[in-house]
Design an enzyme around this catalytic site. Structure first.
Site, short mmCIF file in Angstrom:
data_model
loop_
_atom_site.label_atom_id
_atom_site.label_comp_id
_atom_site.label_asym_id
_atom_site.label_seq_id
_atom_site.Cartn_x
_atom_site.Cartn_y
_atom_site.Cartn_z
N GLU A 27 0.85 -1.20 0.00
CA GLU A 27 0.00 0.00 0.00
C GLU A 27 0.87 1.24 0.00
O GLU A 27 1.83 1.33 0.76
CB GLU A 27 -0.89 0.09 1.25
CG GLU A 27 -2.08 -0.83 1.29
CD GLU A 27 -2.95 -0.56 2.53
OE1 GLU A 27 -2.93 0.57 3.05
OE2 GLU A 27 -3.62 -1.49 2.98
N GLU A 52 -13.92 5.32 -1.77
CA GLU A 52 -14.85 4.41 -1.09
C GLU A 52 -15.67 5.19 -0.07
O GLU A 52 -15.17 5.61 0.96
CB GLU A 52 -14.06 3.28 -0.41
CG GLU A 52 -13.26 2.44 -1.41
CD GLU A 52 -12.30 1.50 -0.72
OE1 GLU A 52 -12.77 0.56 -0.03
OE2 GLU A 52 -11.08 1.70 -0.84
N LYS A 104 -16.01 4.29 3.99
CA LYS A 104 -14.87 4.15 4.90
C LYS A 104 -15.00 5.15 6.04
O LYS A 104 -15.31 6.33 5.82
CB LYS A 104 -13.55 4.39 4.15
CG LYS A 104 -13.21 3.29 3.14
CD LYS A 104 -11.74 3.31 2.78
CE LYS A 104 -10.90 2.80 3.94
NZ LYS A 104 -9.47 2.70 3.58
N GLU A 157 -9.84 9.40 4.05
CA GLU A 157 -10.04 7.96 3.95
C GLU A 157 -10.98 7.58 2.81
O GLU A 157 -10.91 6.49 2.26
CB GLU A 157 -10.59 7.40 5.27
CG GLU A 157 -9.56 7.32 6.38
CD GLU A 157 -8.44 6.35 6.05
OE1 GLU A 157 -8.73 5.25 5.55
OE2 GLU A 157 -7.27 6.69 6.28
#
Length: 475
Positions: A264, A318, A321, A327
């Site tokens: 990541e 997303e 999240k 985030e």
């Protein structure tokens, strides 16, 4: 150093890039904590049309694995943290998991690796002791089904697993993790020919030290570089310094033969007001320059021959999240499949790409401590004050579980939030959890990953205010 000398030095260092020889590999994390994402089959088409031939997922969802069948895209699947104990203590559980989630799809779905857990050392459920046994049992199951030579087993670690990271040549793992976890893990990785998985986010170090770290050093833009006092190597970007701190920690344990995969890394395109650097422009610069740096090769100063595989975080924004705004805004694409910004994802695209400021390969100024966020200027180490607070949106059950951990195994100082003590009021779960989370965070020297609690907490740069209670920044 005069301008001519700097330019000459940069030209020498950029020669490998200008040749555009084959380098490392770029993949992407396909997270799905959202309610508006396209179907898995549409996602696979998007990956292929974008030239992405590697993907990492956070589970082993059948719909995703079926959609990847015969696509030619290599995939890393994940055994979630909550299943570590079962996989570690029951061989039969690991065998059945591999049968259902690997054997059932391979080789039509090109599963190349299994990530056993994710950032386990900062998991508030204290699953660290189960990690290596679970890795071994999953590997033994692969042996049973004749797949151990084709599918590797590892586990992504956060940079908070480092106890020392400055200078990066002096990198070392946290002492309490060396004997029980890292030595047996490294032995396992060596025995099985696997790589250590690492999650690295330069933006966190920048945000913690924005007064001494410039964007250029974090964003791979041209800069005079920083010399490591231990090796004399000059670093032109924070990413390389972070990765070399991990390489150095491995070398300190005599495991310099084990490769690293960056599972990541990324930069958000949007954030809250206190999330410095979170913007479309900076996300495009970081990810675009990173892709160029990886695909054109060259390794790192400590391991010049290491061609890294790097997975960008993440494919989509997303919307479900938890945590701060960032985030939900790490994606390369919106759920509509429209690009959030344009960056190169293949070597062919790299040849003509420049970031929004017209920069080619390179990177920035002060020396930074990758793991702790500390920075070094003129021989002094300075750390910007930050605090850890509870994320009230996570719900009472998750906050209470995280609070119990912080005050229990986490050994946070929770005496001030007991009835009758100085920080008991306001008597709310969010206020008490914030105090405990901050105590844990400060006791761990504000290391990355120590303010997470599975999304139940996040870092702020202003002192929290709950009644008259003061939140300390040191113990």
């Amino acid at each position: 150093m005069d301008r001519l000398t700097i330019s000459s030095l940069l030209l020498i260092l950029l020669l490998p890039f200008l040749s555009l020889s084959e380098g490392g590999s770029i993949g992407v994390n396909y997270g799905r904590i959202a309610n508006n994402l396209p179907s898995a089959s549409k996602v696979i088409k998007l990956l292929k049309s974008s030239g992405i031939d590697r993907v990492k997922v956070y589970d082993s969802d059948p719909a995703v694995l079926r959609a990847l069948s015969n696509s030619g895209i290599k995939v890393t699947i994940d055994l979630p943290n909550e299943q570590l104990r079962s996989a570690a203590t029951r061989n039969s559980y690991a065998a059945v998991w591999v049968l259902r989630n690997v054997v059932a799809y391979y080789p039509h779905t090109l599963i190349e690796a299994i990530a056993v857990g994710n950032e386990v050392f900062v998991d508030p459920h204290n699953t660290t002791t189960y990690l290596v046994p679970a890795m071994r049992n999953i590997h033994n199951a692969l042996v049973k089904y004749g797949l151990a030579s084709k599918i590797k087993v590892s586990s992504p670690i956060a940079l908070s697993a480092l106890g020392n990271s400055y200078p990066c040549s002096a990198g070392s793992f946290r002492s309490e993790l060396v004997e029980p976890v890292f030595k047996p893990m490294m032995e396992f990785l060596r025995e099985t020919g696997s790589s250590l998985m690492v999650n690295a986010y330069p933006i966190f170090a920048y945000q913690a030290n924005s007064d001494v770290i410039s964007f250029d050093y974090a964003l791979f833009r041209e800069n005079p570089g920083v010399v490591d006092s231990g090796t004399g190597f000059r670093y032109f970007n924070l990413f390389d310094a972070q990765i070399d701190a991990v390489f150095a920690a491995m070398s300190a344990l005599k495991y310099d033969d084990i490769p690293i995969i960056v599972t990541e890394t990324g930069w958000p395109s949007k954030g809250d007001s206190m999330e410095l650097g979170a913007s479309v422009e900076n996300a495009a610069a970081y990810n675009g320059n990173l892709v160029r740096r990886i695909l054109t090769g060259g390794g790192t100063p400590l391991r010049p021959k290491a061609e890294l595989t790097v997975f960008l975080f993440a494919l989509f924004n997303e919307n479900k999240k938890p945590g701060p705004t960032s985030e939900r805004n790490y994606g390369l694409f919106y759920p509509t499949q429209k690009k959030v910004y344009s960056i190169p994802l293949t070597l062919k695209e790299v040849k003509s790409w420049k970031d929004v400021k017209g920069n080619g390969p390179a990177v920035v100024t002060p020396v930074v401590s990758p793991a702790t966020g500390g920075s070094r200027t003129a021989g002094k180490v300075t750390v910007k004050e930050t605090w850890c607070v509870a994320n009230g949106e996570m719900g009472e059950a998750k906050l209470q579980a995280a609070l119990d951990f912080a005050c229990g195994e986490g050994q946070a100082d929770c005496h001030p939030i007991q009835e009758g003590s100085t920080c008991y009021d306001p008597n709310t779960l969010e206020a008490h959890a914030s105090y405990a989370f901050n105590s844990f965070y400060q006791k761990n020297n504000r290391k990355m990953g120590s303010c997470d609690f599975e999304g139940a907490a996040f870092v702020v740069s202003q002192p929290p205010r709950f009644g008259k209670c003061d939140f300390p920044t040191g113990y």
